[in-house]
Motif scaffolding. Structure first.
Motif, PDB file in Angstrom:
ATOM      1  N   LEU A  80       0.822  -1.209   0.000  1.00  0.00           N
ATOM      2  CA  LEU A  80       0.000   0.000   0.000  1.00  0.00           C
ATOM      3  C   LEU A  80       0.855   1.258   0.000  1.00  0.00           C
ATOM      4  O   LEU A  80       0.593   2.208  -0.751  1.00  0.00           O
ATOM      5  N   GLY A  81       1.885   1.282   0.838  1.00  0.00           N
ATOM      6  CA  GLY A  81       2.759   2.449   0.920  1.00  0.00           C
ATOM      7  C   GLY A  81       3.546   2.685  -0.352  1.00  0.00           C
ATOM      8  O   GLY A  81       3.891   3.824  -0.690  1.00  0.00           O
ATOM      9  N   ARG A  82       3.813   1.635  -1.063  1.00  0.00           N
ATOM     10  CA  ARG A  82       4.581   1.727  -2.300  1.00  0.00           C
ATOM     11  C   ARG A  82       3.734   2.212  -3.479  1.00  0.00           C
ATOM     12  O   ARG A  82       4.223   2.948  -4.348  1.00  0.00           O
ATOM     13  N   ASN A  83       2.451   1.829  -3.498  1.00  0.00           N
ATOM     14  CA  ASN A  83       1.630   2.071  -4.682  1.00  0.00           C
ATOM     15  C   ASN A  83       0.511   3.091  -4.489  1.00  0.00           C
ATOM     16  O   ASN A  83       0.118   3.751  -5.459  1.00  0.00           O
ATOM     17  N   CYS A  84      -0.013   3.222  -3.279  1.00  0.00           N
ATOM     18  CA  CYS A  84      -1.163   4.103  -3.035  1.00  0.00           C
ATOM     19  C   CYS A  84      -0.701   5.392  -2.376  1.00  0.00           C
ATOM     20  O   CYS A  84      -0.959   5.644  -1.182  1.00  0.00           O
ATOM     21  N   LEU A  85      -0.049   6.226  -3.115  1.00  0.00           N
ATOM     22  CA  LEU A  85       0.597   7.405  -2.546  1.00  0.00           C
ATOM     23  C   LEU A  85      -0.376   8.536  -2.229  1.00  0.00           C
ATOM     24  O   LEU A  85       0.012   9.539  -1.621  1.00  0.00           O
ATOM     25  N   GLU A  86      -1.650   8.395  -2.648  1.00  0.00           N
ATOM     26  CA  GLU A  86      -2.641   9.418  -2.345  1.00  0.00           C
ATOM     27  C   GLU A  86      -3.405   9.116  -1.040  1.00  0.00           C
ATOM     28  O   GLU A  86      -4.303   9.862  -0.661  1.00  0.00           O
ATOM     29  N   LEU A  87      -3.041   8.060  -0.353  1.00  0.00           N
ATOM     30  CA  LEU A  87      -3.716   7.713   0.905  1.00  0.00           C
ATOM     31  C   LEU A  87      -3.645   8.874   1.899  1.00  0.00           C
ATOM     32  O   LEU A  87      -2.566   9.407   2.158  1.00  0.00           O
ATOM     33  N   ASN A  88      -4.801   9.246   2.449  1.00  0.00           N
ATOM     34  CA  ASN A  88      -4.789  10.285   3.492  1.00  0.00           C
ATOM     35  C   ASN A  88      -5.488   9.851   4.780  1.00  0.00           C
ATOM     36  O   ASN A  88      -5.314  10.469   5.822  1.00  0.00           O
ATOM     37  N   HIS A  89      -6.311   8.792   4.713  1.00  0.00           N
ATOM     38  CA  HIS A  89      -6.940   8.210   5.905  1.00  0.00           C
ATOM     39  C   HIS A  89      -6.558   6.741   5.976  1.00  0.00           C
ATOM     40  O   HIS A  89      -6.914   5.967   5.079  1.00  0.00           O
ATOM     41  N   ILE A  90      -5.862   6.345   7.042  1.00  0.00           N
ATOM     42  CA  ILE A  90      -5.488   4.945   7.196  1.00  0.00           C
ATOM     43  C   ILE A  90      -5.839   4.479   8.605  1.00  0.00           C
ATOM     44  O   ILE A  90      -5.370   5.036   9.597  1.00  0.00           O
ATOM     45  N   TYR A  91      -6.691   3.464   8.674  1.00  0.00           N
ATOM     46  CA  TYR A  91      -7.090   2.864   9.950  1.00  0.00           C
ATOM     47  C   TYR A  91      -6.675   1.395   9.914  1.00  0.00           C
ATOM     48  O   TYR A  91      -7.174   0.622   9.092  1.00  0.00           O
ATOM     49  N   LEU A  92      -5.764   1.032  10.787  1.00  0.00           N
ATOM     50  CA  LEU A  92      -5.261  -0.350  10.858  1.00  0.00           C
ATOM     51  C   LEU A  92      -5.415  -0.821  12.310  1.00  0.00           C
ATOM     52  O   LEU A  92      -4.442  -1.060  13.005  1.00  0.00           O
ATOM     53  N   VAL A  93      -6.650  -0.943  12.744  1.00  0.00           N
ATOM     54  CA  VAL A  93      -6.942  -1.177  14.155  1.00  0.00           C
ATOM     55  C   VAL A  93      -6.962  -2.669  14.475  1.00  0.00           C
ATOM     56  O   VAL A  93      -7.616  -3.458  13.787  1.00  0.00           O
ATOM     57  N   ASP A  94      -6.231  -3.038  15.534  1.00  0.00           N
ATOM     58  CA  ASP A  94      -6.209  -4.407  16.049  1.00  0.00           C
ATOM     59  C   ASP A  94      -5.705  -5.404  15.004  1.00  0.00           C
ATOM     60  O   ASP A  94      -6.337  -6.426  14.741  1.00  0.00           O
ATOM     61  N   CYS A  95      -4.553  -5.082  14.431  1.00  0.00           N
ATOM     62  CA  CYS A  95      -3.861  -5.989  13.510  1.00  0.00           C
ATOM     63  C   CYS A  95      -2.548  -6.381  14.196  1.00  0.00           C
ATOM     64  O   CYS A  95      -1.507  -5.737  13.993  1.00  0.00           O
ATOM     65  N   PRO A  96      -2.582  -7.414  15.039  1.00  0.00           N
ATOM     66  CA  PRO A  96      -1.466  -7.685  15.953  1.00  0.00           C
ATOM     67  C   PRO A  96      -0.166  -8.109  15.289  1.00  0.00           C
ATOM     68  O   PRO A  96       0.884  -8.079  15.941  1.00  0.00           O
ATOM     69  N   ARG A  97      -0.198  -8.483  14.011  1.00  0.00           N
ATOM     70  CA  ARG A  97       1.034  -8.914  13.353  1.00  0.00           C
ATOM     71  C   ARG A  97       1.807  -7.758  12.705  1.00  0.00           C
ATOM     72  O   ARG A  97       2.935  -7.940  12.262  1.00  0.00           O
ATOM     73  N   LEU A  98       1.201  -6.592  12.684  1.00  0.00           N
ATOM     74  CA  LEU A  98       1.887  -5.440  12.092  1.00  0.00           C
ATOM     75  C   LEU A  98       2.984  -4.946  13.029  1.00  0.00           C
ATOM     76  O   LEU A  98       2.809  -4.899  14.241  1.00  0.00           O
TER      77      LEU A  98
END
Length: 342
Positions: A127-145
Motif C-alpha cells: 500500500l505504501g509503495r503504490n497508493c501514494l494518495e492515501l490520506n486516511h489509514i485505519y489499521l486497528v487491532d492488527c497484531p502482526r503489524l
C-alpha cells in the motif's frame, strides 16, 4: 442515474439480485455502495458488483467475516476508481487481498478494524509503495503489524489520519517515520491507543513536527508520563487528547492547561491525579465540552465543584468509579450546570 445505494444488513436479497444489477443499466453511475453485513455476498456476487459499477469510488464491506480474498480480487479488477474502502469486522482477509487493493492508485481511505491475525507488514508495504494518495489509514487491532508497516507509510505525503490502535508491536521507532516524515505537517489525527511500546519519545517528536495535529490518543500507553503531557499542552491546534491509563500525575494535568483550545480530555484510570491538578487545568481549559475522569480514585467533590464553576460549556462529564464523589453533590451541581455525568 442512481449514485448512492445502501443495502447494509439486508439479508433478503440473493446473488441473483446482484446478477440483475449487472445485467441492467440503472447502476452504471453508482459511486457509493454499502453492503455491510450482507453475508450472502460471495465471490460471484462481488464479480457482479464490479461489472455493474465501473465508477464506484466508495464501498463499505463491514462485518463480512467470511469474505474471501478472491472476492476482493474480483472487486478490484472491475472497480479501478475506488477511493475509499471500509473493512470493519471483515477479518478473514489475508495479505493477498491487500496486494490487490494496492493496485488502486487513486485509493485515499482504507479502514481495517477488528482483530485480523492474517494481515502482515507485506500488505502495508504494498500500500505504501503504490497508493501514494492515501490520506486516511485505519489499521486497528492488527497484531502482526510491526514498525516496518509504519515505515512503509512514510511516503504517503497526504496522510491526515492515522489510527493503529491495538497494534501492540508498534513502537517509537516505527512511528518516528511518520511523525518526522513528509506528512508530519499535515497530520490532523493520530491514534496510538494500546500501543504499549509507545513512550514520551514519540510525544516529543510529535510536538516538534506535527504542528497541525488536532486529535491524539495514547490510551493505555503506560510509558507516557507527565513529560509527554507537558509537550502535548504546547500544541496549539490540539483540541482532543486521550491519556486514559497513562502514568499522568498532577504536573502533567496542569500542563495541559497551557492549551486553552482543548474541547475533549480523557483521563480515565489515571489514578494518581488529584483535585488540585483538575482545578488548575479547568481554570485554563474553560471551553471544555467533554471530560472523562472515570476511576480517578483521588478525585473528590472539590474537583467537581471547580469543573462546574470553570467549564460552563461542558456537555459530558464521566465520573464512574470515583468513589469519593458523592452523588448528592453531583445532583446539586447539575441543577446549576448542564453537564451530563455517568
Amino acid at each position: 442515474n442512481l449514485q448512492y445505494l445502501s443495502m447494509a444488513y439486508v439479508n433478503t436479497f440473493s446473488i441473483k439480485g446482484l446478477q440483475y444489477l449487472a445485467a441492467g443499466k440503472g447502476c452504471r453511475k453508482l459511486s457509493y455502495l454499502d453492503i455491510s453485513g450482507c453475508t450472502q455476498v460471495n465471490t460471484d456476487g462481488m464479480k457482479f458488483i464490479a461489472e455493474c459499477c465501473p465508477f464506484l469510488n466508495t464501498i463499505l464491506l463491514n462485518d463480512l467475516a467470511s469474505l474471501k480474498d478472491e472476492a476482493i480480487m474480483q472487486l478490484v479488477n472491475g472497480c479501478r476508481n475506488l477511493r475509499a474502502i471500509s473493512l470493519q469486522g471483515t477479518n478473514s482477509l489475508s495479505d493477498h487481498s491487500f496486494q490487490y487493493i494496492s493496485q488502486l492508485k487513486k485509493l485515499r481511505k482504507l479502514r481495517i478494524e477488528g482483530r485480523n491475525n492474517l494481515i502482515t507488514d507485506t500488505s502495508i508495504k504494498a500500500l505504501g509503495r503504490n497508493c501514494l494518495e492515501l490520506n486516511h489509514i485505519y489499521l486497528v487491532d492488527c497484531p502482526r503489524l510491526t514498525d516496518l508497516s509504519i515505515k512503509a507509510l512514510a511516503p504517503c505525503r497526504q496522510l491526515n489520519y492515522l489510527n493503529v490502535a491495538d497494534c501492540v508491536r508498534i513502537s517509537d521507532t516505527g512511528v518516528r517515520h511518520v511523525v518526522e516524515g513528509p506528512a508530519s505537517s499535515k497530520l490532523k489525527e493520530l491514534n496510538l491507543s494500546n500501543c504499549i511500546r509507545i513512550s514520551d519519545v514519540t510525544l516529543l517528536r510529535i510536538a516538534q513536527r506535527c504542528t497541525e495535529l488536532q486529535r491524539a490518543s495514547f490510551c493505555f500507553c503506560e510509558h507516557v508520563t507527565d513529560a509527554g503531557a507537558e509537550l502535548m499542552g504546547g500544541l496549539s491546534n490540539l483540541v482532543s487528547i486521550d491519556l486514559s491509563g497513562c502514568f499522568i500525575q498532577d504536573q502533567g494535568l496542569m500542563a495541559l492547561g497551557n492549551n486553552s483550545k482543548f474541547r475533549k480530555i480523557d483521563l480515565a484510570e489515571c489514578s494518581t491525579i488529584s483535585d488540585f491538578g483538575v482545578q488548575v487545568m479547568c481554570q485554563h481549559c474553560r471551553d471544555l465540552l467533554s471530560l472523562d475522569l472515570s476511576h480517578c480514585v483521588l478525585i473528590t467533590d472539590n474537583a467537581v465543584k471547580s469543573i462546574a464553576f470553570c467549564c460552563r460549556l461542558l456537555k459530558s462529564l464521566k465520573l464512574g468509579g470515583c468513589s469519593q464523589v458523592k452523588m448528592i453533590f453531583i445532583s446539586q451541581i447539575s441543577n446549576q450546570q448542564p453537564p451530563k455525568h455517568s
